[in-house]
Design an enzyme around this catalytic site. Structure first.
Site, PDB file in Angstrom:
ATOM      1  N   ASN A  26       0.819  -1.201   0.000  1.00  0.00           N
ATOM      2  CA  ASN A  26       0.000   0.000   0.000  1.00  0.00           C
ATOM      3  C   ASN A  26       0.858   1.258   0.000  1.00  0.00           C
ATOM      4  O   ASN A  26       1.875   1.328   0.688  1.00  0.00           O
ATOM      5  CB  ASN A  26      -0.929   0.012   1.211  1.00  0.00           C
ATOM      6  N   HIS A  85       6.249  -0.597  -2.157  1.00  0.00           N
ATOM      7  CA  HIS A  85       6.008   0.260  -3.325  1.00  0.00           C
ATOM      8  C   HIS A  85       6.053   1.741  -2.985  1.00  0.00           C
ATOM      9  O   HIS A  85       5.530   2.563  -3.742  1.00  0.00           O
ATOM     10  CB  HIS A  85       4.656  -0.085  -3.961  1.00  0.00           C
ATOM     11  N   CYS A 136      19.030  20.853  -4.455  1.00  0.00           N
ATOM     12  CA  CYS A 136      19.975  20.896  -5.569  1.00  0.00           C
ATOM     13  C   CYS A 136      20.211  22.335  -6.036  1.00  0.00           C
ATOM     14  O   CYS A 136      21.343  22.716  -6.356  1.00  0.00           O
ATOM     15  CB  CYS A 136      19.458  20.053  -6.734  1.00  0.00           C
ATOM     16  N   SER A 165     -11.993 -12.331  -2.974  1.00  0.00           N
ATOM     17  CA  SER A 165     -12.287 -13.282  -4.043  1.00  0.00           C
ATOM     18  C   SER A 165     -11.272 -14.417  -4.029  1.00  0.00           C
ATOM     19  O   SER A 165     -10.189 -14.289  -3.458  1.00  0.00           O
ATOM     20  CB  SER A 165     -12.271 -12.582  -5.411  1.00  0.00           C
TER      21      SER A 165
END
Length: 370
Positions: free
Chosen positions: A185, A213, A254, A342
């Site tokens: 998640n 992720h 930067c 499912s």
């Protein structure tokens, strides 16, 4: 003849013995209360597992939760299956959980692959393209749509609260029974909880939660790798070219380094770009090697429970992690549960090999079994 002076074996009666109560060496030491510790160890002892179902046994969680208590007593086999799940949740000592988007649906955050998920409802039904690195950063219009989606998910995640399932995992971690949560998640709901917090970027000591992720709550420079909290205001979310914001904003750190180098008479090294710290398809995972190291170290532990929840395991790397953990837990005579709304595809179950029970239904209902 010289007589040697011999000390008496015991002190003479005129020598006063020092009372033991005056010995200050043991001051501050408290006697150990062994009985409470013994009682606690007995209470925490893992009881013997009396029932184990056949591999890939299906348990209809939603139907069981809706049954009245008397019906649950009549359905003996269902009661055994429910007790098996309770045993896993109550007595497992070293658990690994691999979670997907289904865990956060009850909080109000859509999943990805269902008919109401992001892939089907965003970008004209092509929401998956907004998670493809080449598509997002190869086309300006796709970049704007990607920004819109990330800003929307960020604001939604800030407004939502962790679910009951998140809270249950947090209690496992608090009790020291959750070795690791590997979460797919990107909403960051799990890491809001105190015992499921993480390090961004990942550093040692290894936290309870590993974000496979990334997260919409952070952004990162592609050059200096500086990580900051996500700022939705700096990402352009419209098609107007005179907008003060950029599709891919420049990195302030930067730019500051460049100013200093210019004053010092040094050559320019370039300015990086900020992006949401979410891992997309077709890009190299910046922490992939480190996550692999963490998983390999966890596999060396004596794992006794694996819970796969809210995911269809379509990502090959995540499926491979689950396959290795399932084999390890099975070798240790532990329990593997697969919780999903499912039925998992046959090829996934064949790959995992050692799923004890497939728990069909809303994962939030699992908390009622406790």
């Amino acid at each position: 003849m010289r007589h040697e002076f011999v000390l008496p074996i015991t002190p003479p009666s005129t020598v006063e013995k020092k009372s033991q109560t005056e010995d200050h060496r043991n001051e501050g030491l408290k006697p150990r209360k062994l009985l409470p510790q013994l009682k606690r160890s007995v209470c925490n002892r893992k009881p013997r597992l009396k029932y184990r179902p056949e591999l890939n046994t299906v348990f209809d969680l939603d139907a069981y939760v809706d049954l009245p208590h008397s019906s649950k007593l009549r359905h003996h086999h269902k009661g055994n299956d429910a007790d098996f799940i309770k045993y896993a949740l109550n007595y497992s000592k070293r658990m690994v959980v691999v979670s997907g988007a289904g865990v956060s649906v009850a909080a109000g955050i859509p999943d990805f692959r269902s008919s109401e998920g992001i892939f089907s409802t965003v970008n004209g039904g092509s929401g998956k393209d907004l998670f493809d690195y080449n598509r997002v950063y190869g086309d300006e219009s796709m970049g704007v749509k990607f920004n819109q989606l990330m800003v929307s998910l960020f604001k939604l995640s800030k407004d939502c609260r962790p679910t009951k399932f998140h809270e249950m995992l947090n209690s496992f971690a608090k009790d020291g029974r959750l070795l690791r949560l590997y979460t797919q998640n990107i909403d960051g709901l799990d890491t809001q909880l105190p015992h499921l917090s993480t390090n961004v970027p990942l550093t040692k000591p290894i936290p309870s939660t590993v974000q496979l992720h990334g997260s919409v709550r952070h952004m990162e420079c592609n050059k200096c790798l500086n990580v900051e909290p996500f700022d939705p205001a700096i990402f352009r979310c419209d098609d107007e070219y005179d907008s003060p914001t950029e599709i891919i904003p420049s990195c302030p750190q930067c730019e500051e380094f460049e100013t200093v180098r210019k004053i010092a008479g040094l050559r320019s090294t370039g300015v990086g770009k900020l992006r949401p710290r979410v891992i997309l398809y077709n890009e190299i995972h910046p922490e992939g090697d480190f996550i692999g190291e963490i998983a390999n170290n966890d596999l060396k532990k004596r794992l006794d429970c694996l819970i796969i929840v809210g995911t269809s395991l379509k990502i090959p790397g995540v499926k491979n992690i689950c396959r290795q953990f399932a084999a390890k837990v099975h070798a240790n005579k532990g329990i593997v549960l697969y919780l999903n709304t499912s039925m998992p595809p046959k090829n996934v179950l064949d790959s995992l090999k050692f799923v004890d029970m497939i728990v069909l239904g809303d994962c939030q209902h699992i908390t009622s079994l406790l």
